[in-house]
Design an enzyme around this catalytic site. Structure first.
Site, PDB file in Angstrom:
ATOM      1  N   SER A 155      38.928  77.826  32.000  1.00  0.00           N
ATOM      2  CA  SER A 155      40.274  78.385  32.144  1.00  0.00           C
ATOM      3  C   SER A 155      40.547  78.686  33.609  1.00  0.00           C
ATOM      4  O   SER A 155      39.619  78.932  34.399  1.00  0.00           O
ATOM      5  CB  SER A 155      40.396  79.677  31.338  1.00  0.00           C
ATOM      6  OG  SER A 155      41.596  80.367  31.627  1.00  0.00           O
ATOM      7  N   TYR A 213      37.655  88.048  29.639  1.00  0.00           N
ATOM      8  CA  TYR A 213      37.897  86.609  29.484  1.00  0.00           C
ATOM      9  C   TYR A 213      37.510  85.857  30.761  1.00  0.00           C
ATOM     10  O   TYR A 213      36.885  84.788  30.703  1.00  0.00           O
ATOM     11  CB  TYR A 213      39.374  86.394  29.162  1.00  0.00           C
ATOM     12  CG  TYR A 213      39.741  85.010  28.683  1.00  0.00           C
ATOM     13  CD1 TYR A 213      39.337  84.554  27.434  1.00  0.00           C
ATOM     14  CD2 TYR A 213      40.534  84.172  29.475  1.00  0.00           C
ATOM     15  CE1 TYR A 213      39.700  83.290  26.986  1.00  0.00           C
ATOM     16  CE2 TYR A 213      40.907  82.916  29.035  1.00  0.00           C
ATOM     17  CZ  TYR A 213      40.482  82.474  27.791  1.00  0.00           C
ATOM     18  OH  TYR A 213      40.845  81.223  27.358  1.00  0.00           O
ATOM     19  N   LYS A 264      34.645  82.930  30.966  1.00  0.00           N
ATOM     20  CA  LYS A 264      34.975  81.572  31.410  1.00  0.00           C
ATOM     21  C   LYS A 264      34.283  81.221  32.725  1.00  0.00           C
ATOM     22  O   LYS A 264      33.886  80.068  32.929  1.00  0.00           O
ATOM     23  CB  LYS A 264      36.489  81.428  31.549  1.00  0.00           C
ATOM     24  CG  LYS A 264      37.242  81.501  30.218  1.00  0.00           C
ATOM     25  CD  LYS A 264      36.841  80.375  29.275  1.00  0.00           C
ATOM     26  CE  LYS A 264      37.744  80.314  28.052  1.00  0.00           C
ATOM     27  NZ  LYS A 264      37.414  79.205  27.139  1.00  0.00           N
TER      28      LYS A 264
END
Length: 243
Positions: free
Chosen positions: A141, A154, A158
């Protein structure tokens, strides 16, 4: 027969990837956790277009469920193996760090990062001895490349996925297995519906959000024989937002 396993394939980018890979003639294994109806709809769309698809539900965050599901699949397919793995499954639990709960931190890492580890480790045991090549494609991402506020969990998951991609690519290259990561920016999916799109589009040089099909096309290329010499790469697909 060679199969492709796409985790988190019932919607969004995972769905688009499953549909696109099916167009190459490869049978698709659709992983999902809860939404069986959506997963069945993806499988139905694949079969209506002449492809092959089957469902394989399990919780990526559970090593026990992962092992049991893949054991079951292998027992039902003694002459087949999974040669393409797309680690797409993941969740978001956004919040600023000082208000983030332990649960939200661990849930994101358990699914997005640990889930990649459990599935990939399991499948490598069969990919590597065959010496006939394999493709591991990890959905990273923009958040893991540059970090985004409100996504420390997150972004951490990632970013770790990107580091693992680079390391694993070196471990398995001699077995003709490639390992690459794709880092999408803002893509039109259920996960981005609540975002202020009009404001964000002003920040994107291309002036728009990407489409899941555009990400899926890149996955299909990395899964192909033409991409056999590409490994350890992180390919951004973000409309020029961060280069």
């Amino acid at each position: 027969m060679k199969y492709a396993l796409v985790t988190g394939a019932s919607r969004g980018i995972g769905k688009a990837v499953a549909l696109r890979l099916a167009q190459t003639g490869m049978p698709i294994i659709i992983n999902y956790l809860k939404n069986k109806e959506a997963a069945l709809a993806v499988a139905d769309e694949i079969t209506r277009n002449g492809g092959q698809a089957e469902l394989l539900p399990f919780d990526l965050a559970s090593p026990q469920q992962t092992e049991a599901a893949l054991d079951q699949w292998e027992q039902a397919h003694p002459d087949d193996y999974i040669s393409v793995l797309v680690n797409n499954g993941g969740i978001r639990r956004d919040n600023v760090m000082f208000m983030m709960s332990d649960e939200d931190w661990h849930q994101v890492l358990d699914t997005t990062l640990n889930g990649y580890f459990y599935v990939t480790r399991r499948l490598l045991k069969h990919m590597m001895p065959r010496k006939r090549g394999g493709r591991i494609i990890n959905m990273a991402s923009l958040s893991g490349v540059k970090g985004l506020p409100g996504q420390t969990n997150y972004s951490a998951a990632k970013a770790a996925l990107i580091g693992s991609t680079k390391a694993l690519a070196q471990e398995v290259a001699a077995r003709s297995i490639t390992v690459n990561a794709i880092a999408p920016g803002f893509i039109e999916t259920d996960m981005t519906k609540e975002l202020p799109q009009d404001e964000l589009k002003k920040m994107i040089p291309a002036g728009r959000f990407g489409r899941p099909e555009e990400v899926a096309a890149l996955v299909a290329f990395l899964a192909s024989d033409e991409a056999a010499y590409i490994t350890g790469e992180v390919i951004n697909i973000n409309g020029g937002l961060y280069t």
